[in-house]
Design a protein around this motif. Structure first.
Motif, PDB file in Angstrom:
ATOM      1  N   THR A  85       0.838  -1.206   0.000  1.00  0.00           N
ATOM      2  CA  THR A  85       0.000   0.000   0.000  1.00  0.00           C
ATOM      3  C   THR A  85       0.873   1.258   0.000  1.00  0.00           C
ATOM      4  OG1 THR A  85      -1.748  -1.163   1.214  1.00  0.00           O
ATOM      5  CG2 THR A  85      -1.813   1.237   1.246  1.00  0.00           C
ATOM      6  N   MET A  86       1.891   1.268   0.837  1.00  0.00           N
ATOM      7  CA  MET A  86       2.813   2.408   0.866  1.00  0.00           C
ATOM      8  C   MET A  86       3.498   2.594  -0.487  1.00  0.00           C
ATOM      9  SD  MET A  86       4.524   1.767   4.618  1.00  0.00           S
ATOM     10  CE  MET A  86       5.743   3.059   4.395  1.00  0.00           C
ATOM     11  N   ASN A  87       3.889   1.487  -1.112  1.00  0.00           N
ATOM     12  CA  ASN A  87       4.599   1.559  -2.385  1.00  0.00           C
ATOM     13  C   ASN A  87       3.741   2.161  -3.492  1.00  0.00           C
ATOM     14  OD1 ASN A  87       6.971   0.492  -1.375  1.00  0.00           O
ATOM     15  ND2 ASN A  87       6.437  -1.616  -1.898  1.00  0.00           N
ATOM     16  N   VAL A  88       2.499   1.681  -3.622  1.00  0.00           N
ATOM     17  CA  VAL A  88       1.659   2.188  -4.713  1.00  0.00           C
ATOM     18  C   VAL A  88       1.289   3.652  -4.480  1.00  0.00           C
ATOM     19  CG1 VAL A  88       0.795  -0.076  -5.401  1.00  0.00           C
ATOM     20  CG2 VAL A  88      -0.460   1.239  -3.701  1.00  0.00           C
ATOM     21  N   LYS A  89       1.169   4.048  -3.207  1.00  0.00           N
ATOM     22  CA  LYS A  89       0.933   5.466  -2.920  1.00  0.00           C
ATOM     23  C   LYS A  89       2.150   6.295  -3.329  1.00  0.00           C
ATOM     24  CE  LYS A  89      -1.967   7.291  -1.094  1.00  0.00           C
ATOM     25  NZ  LYS A  89      -3.165   7.997  -1.646  1.00  0.00           N
ATOM     26  N   MET A  90       3.360   5.817  -3.010  1.00  0.00           N
ATOM     27  CA  MET A  90       4.579   6.556  -3.357  1.00  0.00           C
ATOM     28  C   MET A  90       4.799   6.604  -4.864  1.00  0.00           C
ATOM     29  SD  MET A  90       7.406   5.723  -0.398  1.00  0.00           S
ATOM     30  CE  MET A  90       7.302   3.946  -0.480  1.00  0.00           C
ATOM     31  N   LEU A  91       4.296   5.593  -5.589  1.00  0.00           N
ATOM     32  CA  LEU A  91       4.432   5.578  -7.040  1.00  0.00           C
ATOM     33  C   LEU A  91       3.433   6.513  -7.717  1.00  0.00           C
ATOM     34  CD1 LEU A  91       5.055   1.774  -7.686  1.00  0.00           C
ATOM     35  CD2 LEU A  91       6.704   3.643  -7.933  1.00  0.00           C
TER      36      LEU A  91
END
Length: 221
Positions: A89-95
Motif C-alpha cells: 500500500t505504501m509503495n503504490v501510494k509513493m508511485l
C-alpha cells in the motif's frame, strides 16, 4: 447511452479475492495488470487479463519497473501477510497511483491502511456477511446499495399482499418517508410516478430511504 470509459487497474495479490476482482474488471473491458509473487497464481489468470506478472508487492522498485505507477487504480488484494499488505500500500501510494483500494483483515488493519492514505479499505468477509444477513432477514429484499449517511437503495420484490395495490395507497412517502425510483415488471419499465400505477406480485421496486424506514416498510408486509 454512451459506453462507460474503460480504466487501467493493477491488482496486486491474486488469491481468490484478487483473481475475482481482476477477472471481472477485465470482463468489463478494462486493461488489467495482475501481480503476484506465486507463479501458479499468475498462470491462473494469464489468459483472462491483459498482463500478469510475477513480482513482489513489497518491492517498490519491482512495482516501478512493471509500470504500476501509470495505472489509474491499484487494488492491493494481498491477504494473510499483514506486513506485505501494508508495504505494498505504501509503495503504490509513493508511485503516485491516483486511487488505491486495499483489502483489510480486521478493523485494526483497516485503521492502519486508512492512515496510510488508502482511498477505500475493504473488509470483504464483513461486507458480504452484512449483505447476506440483510437478504436473509427479509427475503423480499433482493439486493441493496448503501449510499452513506444512513441512506440505501433497495431492490424490493413486491409480495402477493400488494398485488393490485395502487402506488398512492401504500403510503411510501407519507407513512415511511421512502421514495420509489423505478419499477420493473419482467423486462419492462413501468412509470411508478403515476399514482394510479398498480403493483403486481414479483414486480421489482427500487426504493430509496433510510435503513430503519426501509425495514419498517418491509417488516410490515
Amino acid at each position: 447511452m454512451p459506453k462507460p470509459k474503460s480504466r487501467s487497474f493493477a491488482v496486486i495479490g491474486l488469491g481468490t479475492f484478487g483473481t475475482t476482482v481482476a477477472s471481472e474488471l477485465a470482463r468489463f473491458g478494462n486493461h488489467v495488470l495482475g501481480v503476484d509473487l506465486q507463479e501458479r497464481n499468475v498462470s491462473r489468470v494469464a489468459d483472462t487479463i491483459a498482463e500478469a506478472v510475477i513480482a513482489d508487492g513489497r518491492d517498490e522498485q519491482a512495482l516501478r519497473e512493471i509500470g504500476v505507477g501509470s495505472y489509474d487504480v491499484a487494488v492491493v488484494a494481498i491477504g494473510e501477510e499483514l506486513d506485505a499488505n501494508i508495504l505494498c500500500t505504501m509503495n503504490v501510494k509513493m508511485l503516485g497511483v491516483p486511487t488505491v483500494l486495499v483489502k483489510a483483515m480486521n478493523r485494526t488493519h483497516h485503521r492502519i491502511l486508512s492512515k496510510l492514505g488508502a482511498d477505500r479499505v475493504i473488509l470483504p468477509e464483513q461486507e458480504i456477511g452484512r449483505h447476506i444477513a440483510q437478504m436473509l432477514h427479509n427475503p423480499l429484499v433482493r439486493d441493496y446499495v448503501s449510499l452513506g449517511n444512513g441512506f440505501h437503495v433497495v431492490d424490493f420484490r413486491v409480495p402477493q399482499s400488494l398485488d393490485g395495490t395502487r402506488m398512492d395507497k401504500i403510503g411510501l412517502s407519507e407513512k415511511f418517508d421512502l421514495r420509489a425510483l423505478g419499477l420493473m415488471r419482467g423486462s419492462d419499465y413501468v412509470d411508478c410516478r403515476d399514482a394510479a400505477t398498480e403493483l403486481r406480485a414479483d414486480d421489482k421496486l427500487l426504493l430509496l430511504g433510510r435503513r430503519e424506514n426501509l425495514r419498517r416498510f418491509a417488516d410490515g408486509l
